[in-house]
Design an enzyme around this catalytic site. Structure first.
Site, PDB file in Angstrom:
ATOM      1  N   TYR A 259      -9.586 -38.574 -16.039  1.00 26.09           N
ATOM      2  CA  TYR A 259     -10.024 -38.970 -17.239  1.00 26.09           C
ATOM      3  C   TYR A 259      -9.685 -38.232 -18.569  1.00 26.09           C
ATOM      4  O   TYR A 259      -8.984 -38.438 -19.270  1.00 26.09           O
ATOM      5  CB  TYR A 259     -11.572 -38.685 -17.156  1.00 26.09           C
ATOM      6  CG  TYR A 259     -12.410 -38.946 -18.517  1.00 26.09           C
ATOM      7  CD1 TYR A 259     -12.439 -39.848 -19.159  1.00 26.09           C
ATOM      8  CD2 TYR A 259     -13.568 -37.999 -18.875  1.00 26.09           C
ATOM      9  CE1 TYR A 259     -12.940 -40.110 -20.347  1.00 26.09           C
ATOM     10  CE2 TYR A 259     -14.203 -38.106 -19.801  1.00 26.09           C
ATOM     11  CZ  TYR A 259     -13.978 -39.140 -20.612  1.00 26.09           C
ATOM     12  OH  TYR A 259     -14.729 -39.387 -21.684  1.00 26.09           O
TER      13      TYR A 259
ATOM     14  N   THR B 192      -8.591 -37.265  -7.255  1.00 29.92           N
ATOM     15  CA  THR B 192      -9.761 -37.710  -7.675  1.00 29.92           C
ATOM     16  C   THR B 192      -9.193 -38.736  -8.720  1.00 29.92           C
ATOM     17  O   THR B 192      -9.998 -39.587  -9.564  1.00 29.92           O
ATOM     18  CB  THR B 192     -10.745 -36.922  -8.517  1.00 29.92           C
ATOM     19  OG1 THR B 192     -10.020 -36.145  -9.546  1.00 29.92           O
ATOM     20  CG2 THR B 192     -11.438 -36.016  -7.587  1.00 29.92           C
ATOM     21  N   GLY B 193      -7.920 -38.847  -9.324  1.00 34.90           N
ATOM     22  CA  GLY B 193      -7.476 -39.640 -10.423  1.00 34.90           C
ATOM     23  C   GLY B 193      -6.890 -40.995  -9.967  1.00 34.90           C
ATOM     24  O   GLY B 193      -6.992 -41.137  -8.625  1.00 34.90           O
TER      25      GLY B 193
ATOM     26  N   TYR C 219     -18.528 -23.918  -9.020  1.00 34.83           N
ATOM     27  CA  TYR C 219     -17.571 -24.614 -10.159  1.00 34.83           C
ATOM     28  C   TYR C 219     -17.263 -23.699 -11.499  1.00 34.83           C
ATOM     29  O   TYR C 219     -16.336 -23.350 -11.743  1.00 34.83           O
ATOM     30  CB  TYR C 219     -18.172 -25.776 -10.372  1.00 34.83           C
ATOM     31  CG  TYR C 219     -17.326 -26.578 -11.705  1.00 34.83           C
ATOM     32  CD1 TYR C 219     -16.040 -26.965 -11.887  1.00 34.83           C
ATOM     33  CD2 TYR C 219     -18.109 -26.758 -12.904  1.00 34.83           C
ATOM     34  CE1 TYR C 219     -15.453 -27.690 -13.042  1.00 34.83           C
ATOM     35  CE2 TYR C 219     -17.508 -27.402 -14.034  1.00 34.83           C
ATOM     36  CZ  TYR C 219     -16.211 -27.683 -14.020  1.00 34.83           C
ATOM     37  OH  TYR C 219     -15.605 -28.269 -15.154  1.00 34.83           O
TER      38      TYR C 219
HETATM   39  N1  LIG Z   1     -15.628 -34.216 -17.993  1.00 31.43           N
HETATM   40  C1  LIG Z   1     -16.267 -33.121 -18.541  1.00 31.43           C
HETATM   41  O1  LIG Z   1     -17.232 -33.548 -18.830  1.00 31.43           O
HETATM   42  C2  LIG Z   1     -15.697 -31.978 -18.303  1.00 31.43           C
HETATM   43  C3  LIG Z   1     -16.116 -30.750 -19.033  1.00 31.43           C
HETATM   44  C4  LIG Z   1     -15.961 -29.599 -18.911  1.00 31.43           C
HETATM   45  C5  LIG Z   1     -14.811 -29.296 -18.374  1.00 31.43           C
HETATM   46  N2  LIG Z   1     -13.973 -30.194 -17.867  1.00 31.43           N
HETATM   47  C6  LIG Z   1     -12.676 -30.153 -17.066  1.00 31.43           C
HETATM   48  O2  LIG Z   1     -11.589 -30.884 -17.750  1.00 31.43           O
HETATM   49  C7  LIG Z   1     -10.724 -31.147 -16.792  1.00 31.43           C
HETATM   50  C8  LIG Z   1     -10.657 -32.571 -16.619  1.00 31.43           C
HETATM   51  O3  LIG Z   1     -11.758 -33.176 -16.091  1.00 31.43           O
HETATM   52  P1  LIG Z   1     -11.869 -34.767 -15.810  1.00 31.43           P
HETATM   53  O4  LIG Z   1     -13.076 -34.975 -16.237  1.00 31.43           O
HETATM   54  O5  LIG Z   1     -10.891 -35.467 -16.548  1.00 31.43           O
HETATM   55  O6  LIG Z   1     -11.678 -34.825 -14.041  1.00 31.43           O
HETATM   56  P2  LIG Z   1     -11.039 -35.721 -13.349  1.00 31.43           P
HETATM   57  O7  LIG Z   1     -11.464 -35.714 -11.834  1.00 31.43           O
HETATM   58  O8  LIG Z   1     -11.304 -37.167 -13.644  1.00 31.43           O
HETATM   59  O9  LIG Z   1      -9.327 -35.440 -13.483  1.00 31.43           O
HETATM   60  C9  LIG Z   1      -8.738 -34.397 -12.873  1.00 31.43           C
HETATM   61  C10 LIG Z   1      -7.509 -34.617 -12.262  1.00 31.43           C
HETATM   62  O10 LIG Z   1      -6.752 -33.859 -11.735  1.00 31.43           O
HETATM   63  C11 LIG Z   1      -6.097 -34.240 -10.535  1.00 31.43           C
HETATM   64  N3  LIG Z   1      -6.072 -33.021  -9.583  1.00 31.43           N
HETATM   65  C12 LIG Z   1      -7.050 -32.200  -9.112  1.00 31.43           C
HETATM   66  N4  LIG Z   1      -6.478 -31.280  -8.383  1.00 31.43           N
HETATM   67  C13 LIG Z   1      -5.232 -31.411  -8.463  1.00 31.43           C
HETATM   68  C14 LIG Z   1      -4.219 -30.495  -7.927  1.00 31.43           C
HETATM   69  N5  LIG Z   1      -4.302 -29.497  -7.073  1.00 31.43           N
HETATM   70  N6  LIG Z   1      -3.016 -31.059  -8.100  1.00 31.43           N
HETATM   71  C15 LIG Z   1      -2.502 -32.118  -8.768  1.00 31.43           C
HETATM   72  N7  LIG Z   1      -3.508 -32.858  -9.404  1.00 31.43           N
HETATM   73  C16 LIG Z   1      -4.792 -32.581  -9.193  1.00 31.43           C
HETATM   74  C17 LIG Z   1      -7.224 -35.333  -9.898  1.00 31.43           C
HETATM   75  O11 LIG Z   1      -6.434 -36.235  -9.121  1.00 31.43           O
HETATM   76  C18 LIG Z   1      -7.765 -35.997 -11.387  1.00 31.43           C
HETATM   77  O12 LIG Z   1      -6.701 -36.991 -11.615  1.00 31.43           O
HETATM   78  C19 LIG Z   1     -11.085 -30.390 -15.512  1.00 31.43           C
HETATM   79  O13 LIG Z   1     -10.367 -29.239 -15.267  1.00 31.43           O
HETATM   80  C20 LIG Z   1     -12.660 -30.304 -15.527  1.00 31.43           C
HETATM   81  O14 LIG Z   1     -12.888 -29.025 -15.078  1.00 31.43           O
HETATM   82  C21 LIG Z   1     -14.459 -31.702 -17.825  1.00 31.43           C
HETATM   83  O1  LIG Z   2     -28.013 -39.601 -12.859  1.00 33.16           O
HETATM   84  C1  LIG Z   2     -28.143 -38.755 -13.570  1.00 33.16           C
HETATM   85  C2  LIG Z   2     -26.878 -37.859 -14.118  1.00 33.16           C
HETATM   86  C3  LIG Z   2     -27.045 -36.968 -15.025  1.00 33.16           C
HETATM   87  N1  LIG Z   2     -28.565 -36.823 -15.459  1.00 33.16           N
HETATM   88  C4  LIG Z   2     -28.726 -35.766 -16.642  1.00 33.16           C
HETATM   89  O2  LIG Z   2     -27.749 -35.800 -17.610  1.00 33.16           O
HETATM   90  C5  LIG Z   2     -27.243 -34.719 -18.074  1.00 33.16           C
HETATM   91  C6  LIG Z   2     -25.918 -34.700 -18.126  1.00 33.16           C
HETATM   92  O3  LIG Z   2     -25.361 -34.657 -16.879  1.00 33.16           O
HETATM   93  P1  LIG Z   2     -23.635 -34.856 -16.518  1.00 33.16           P
HETATM   94  O4  LIG Z   2     -23.687 -34.803 -15.034  1.00 33.16           O
HETATM   95  O5  LIG Z   2     -23.533 -36.240 -17.202  1.00 33.16           O
HETATM   96  O6  LIG Z   2     -23.285 -33.577 -17.152  1.00 33.16           O
HETATM   97  P2  LIG Z   2     -23.544 -32.184 -16.782  1.00 33.16           P
HETATM   98  O7  LIG Z   2     -24.243 -31.634 -18.048  1.00 33.16           O
HETATM   99  O8  LIG Z   2     -24.160 -31.796 -15.447  1.00 33.16           O
HETATM  100  O9  LIG Z   2     -22.121 -31.386 -16.815  1.00 33.16           O
HETATM  101  C7  LIG Z   2     -21.314 -31.310 -17.380  1.00 33.16           C
HETATM  102  O10 LIG Z   2     -21.046 -29.955 -18.309  1.00 33.16           O
HETATM  103  C8  LIG Z   2     -20.900 -29.111 -17.338  1.00 33.16           C
HETATM  104  C9  LIG Z   2     -21.040 -27.808 -18.051  1.00 33.16           C
HETATM  105  O11 LIG Z   2     -22.522 -27.242 -17.936  1.00 33.16           O
HETATM  106  C10 LIG Z   2     -19.641 -29.098 -16.425  1.00 33.16           C
HETATM  107  O12 LIG Z   2     -18.580 -28.802 -17.358  1.00 33.16           O
HETATM  108  C11 LIG Z   2     -19.230 -30.422 -16.101  1.00 33.16           C
HETATM  109  O13 LIG Z   2     -17.949 -30.642 -15.596  1.00 33.16           O
HETATM  110  C12 LIG Z   2     -19.416 -31.526 -17.159  1.00 33.16           C
HETATM  111  O14 LIG Z   2     -19.630 -32.810 -16.449  1.00 33.16           O
HETATM  112  C13 LIG Z   2     -27.867 -33.540 -17.304  1.00 33.16           C
HETATM  113  O15 LIG Z   2     -28.982 -33.102 -17.758  1.00 33.16           O
HETATM  114  C14 LIG Z   2     -28.085 -34.418 -15.973  1.00 33.16           C
HETATM  115  O16 LIG Z   2     -29.309 -33.953 -15.058  1.00 33.16           O
HETATM  116  C15 LIG Z   2     -29.548 -37.452 -15.120  1.00 33.16           C
HETATM  117  O17 LIG Z   2     -30.608 -37.330 -15.571  1.00 33.16           O
HETATM  118  N2  LIG Z   2     -28.976 -38.629 -14.135  1.00 33.16           N
END
Ligand SMILES: NC(=O)c1ccc[n+]([C@@H]2O[C@H](COP(=O)([O-])OP(=O)(O)OC[C@H]3O[C@@H](n4cnc5c(N)ncnc54)[C@H](O)[C@@H]3O)[C@@H](O)[C@H]2O)c1
Ligand SMILES: O=c1ccn([C@@H]2O[C@H](COP(=O)(O)OP(=O)(O)O[C@H]3O[C@H](CO)[C@H](O)[C@H](O)[C@H]3O)[C@@H](O)[C@H]2O)c(=O)[nH]1
Length: 332
Positions: free
Chosen positions: A11, A35-36, A143
């Site tokens: 993403y 996961t991508g 995590y």
């Molecule tokens: N989405 C959020 O709200 C959020 C919040 C805080 C931090 N992050 C961080 O941002 C980054 C991206 O998150 P995202 O939501 O896009 O996740 P995502 O799962 O959509 O993307 C992660 C990508 O990394 C690839 N990948 C995982 N392990 C790998 C490896 N060892 N080698 C090669 N490819 C690998 C997966 O196939 C995937 O395409 C992550 O590091 C995540 O921890 C995301």
């Molecule tokens: O079906 C659902 C899914 C989520 N929630 C609530 O919605 C809020 C947001 O939940 P998300 O799962 O969307 O996100 P998080 O806050 O749990 O997690 C995000 O923030 C984290 C940091 O605390 C990590 O970085 C993680 O990767 C990122 O997705 C939370 O209160 C969760 O309990 C619901 O009520 N119902």
């Protein structure tokens, strides 16, 4: 710049790669598609399918020539909080071991810059709101612990080897940009789940906890538009200083409750969304709001897309145009 983007089929990585290409950078994506989605890798990038731990050394080079890349943006990770509790080995290996291999390849190849995707989960249950970078880091799940461990490793590489490094601690990333957005096989994030209910791909959305100490009793989060996040990555690359590891929180600075998010989804889609109250989800903090003052002051970053309805509207547009490519549409 010539940049290596790990996780560019995911993403955030696919949106950032799209923006980097638009700004004239050359992008190589490494992703193992764990996961991508292969079709999320933007056209115009060179795509190496493989595990970062296995291919980083060969992609970055052995240091016998000038560095092949100006920097690495490291998005690749395992990032499901719940899964990290029941299968921690997947997180210590997939996040920490993999990133050490990447840091070694960066050191050997003398690649000058690294931007790392850290997270609000490094802080754990906050003592105060909004959270600043100097607040205690006490992650409440594996995590967050693995991401914090990586932050520490990066600091020592910057100190020892002169790496110009930045960790960006994202809060809740949402929204979409130009055909890049959230399309996971296992979806746990609130906004895509609610929108999948509107699309008829799920029956209902469960509200995890209605007895939190917040105004409407549901948990509050800071939703940041993925495009604002991409801009912060560009600024971090420009500001990077050799031998320095900078850490920045990135959020919009406003909190929205789960019920407010569901209302925004109802407004944007104009469709009915079935909602059920459910118990709290283990490990969830009540309120997570970022202070992004440091990024604003040091990087000149200004989040532009902070309106919740705009964030939801962009995610909604993406989901609708995904059509048959949506994993949620094929759930059995
Ligand atoms: N989405 C959020 O709200 C959020 C919040 C805080 C931090 N992050 C961080 O941002 C980054 C991206 O998150 P995202 O939501 O896009 O996740 P995502 O799962 O959509 O993307 C992660 C990508 O990394 C690839 N990948 C995982 N392990 C790998 C490896 N060892 N080698 C090669 N490819 C690998 C997966 O196939 C995937 O395409 C992550 O590091 C995540 O921890 C995301
Ligand atoms: O079906 C659902 C899914 C989520 N929630 C609530 O919605 C809020 C947001 O939940 P998300 O799962 O969307 O996100 P998080 O806050 O749990 O997690 C995000 O923030 C984290 C940091 O605390 C990590 O970085 C993680 O990767 C990122 O997705 C939370 O209160 C969760 O309990 C619901 O009520 N119902």
């Amino acid at each position: 710049m010539r940049l290596l983007v790990t996780g560019g089929a995911g993403y955030v990585g696919s949106v950032c790669a799209t923006v980097l290409l638009e700004r004239g950078h050359e992008v190589v994506v490494v992703d193992d598609l764990s996961t991508g989605n292969a079709d999320a890798v933007p056209t115009g990038t060179e795509f190496v399918e493989g595990d970062v731990a296995a291919v980083a050394a060969s992609v970055l080079g052995d240091g016998s020539t000038e560095p092949r890349f100006d920097g690495v943006l490291h998005f690749a990770a395992q990032s499901l909080v719940g899964e990290s509790v029941v299968a921690p080995e997947k997180y210590w290996r997939g996040n920490v071991v993999t990133t050490i291999e990447l840091l070694e390849a960066i050191r050997v190849s003398r690649t000058p810059r690294l931007v790392f995707s850290s997270t609000a989960a490094t802080y754990g249950e906050p003592e105060r709101s909004p959270i600043t970078e100097t607040d205690p880091t006490r992650p409440t799940n594996p995590y967050g612990a693995t991401k914090l461990a990586i932050d520490h490793a990066i600091t020592s590489y910057a100190n020892a080897y002169g790496l110009a490094a930045t960790s960006l601690r994202y809060f809740n990333v949402a929204g979409a940009y130009r055909g890049a957005g959230e399309n996971r096989v296992v979806e746990t994030h609130l906004i895509p789940l609610v929108l999948q209910v509107a699309l008829g791909q799920r029956d209902k959305i469960s509200v995890f906890g209605t007895d939190w100490p917040t105004e409407d009793g549901t948990a509050v989060r800071d939703y940041i538009h993925v495009l604002d996040l991409a801009e912060a990555h560009l600024l971090a690359l420009e500001a990077a200083t050799a031998g320095t590891h900078s850490i920045y929180n990135l959020g919009s600075g406003a909190g929205f409750s789960v019920r407010e998010v569901i209302s925004a989804c109802q407004r944007v889609t104009g469709l009915p969304i079935a909602v059920v109250d459910a118990p709290r989800r283990a490990g969830d903090p009540a309120v997570l709001i970022a202070s992004s003052e440091r990024a604003i002051a040091d990087l000149g970053w200004r989040p532009q897309h902070t309106d919740l309805d705009e964030i939801v509207a962009d995610a909604w547009e993406f989901l609708q145009q995904l059509g048959d490519r949506s994993h949620a549409a094929h759930r059995g």
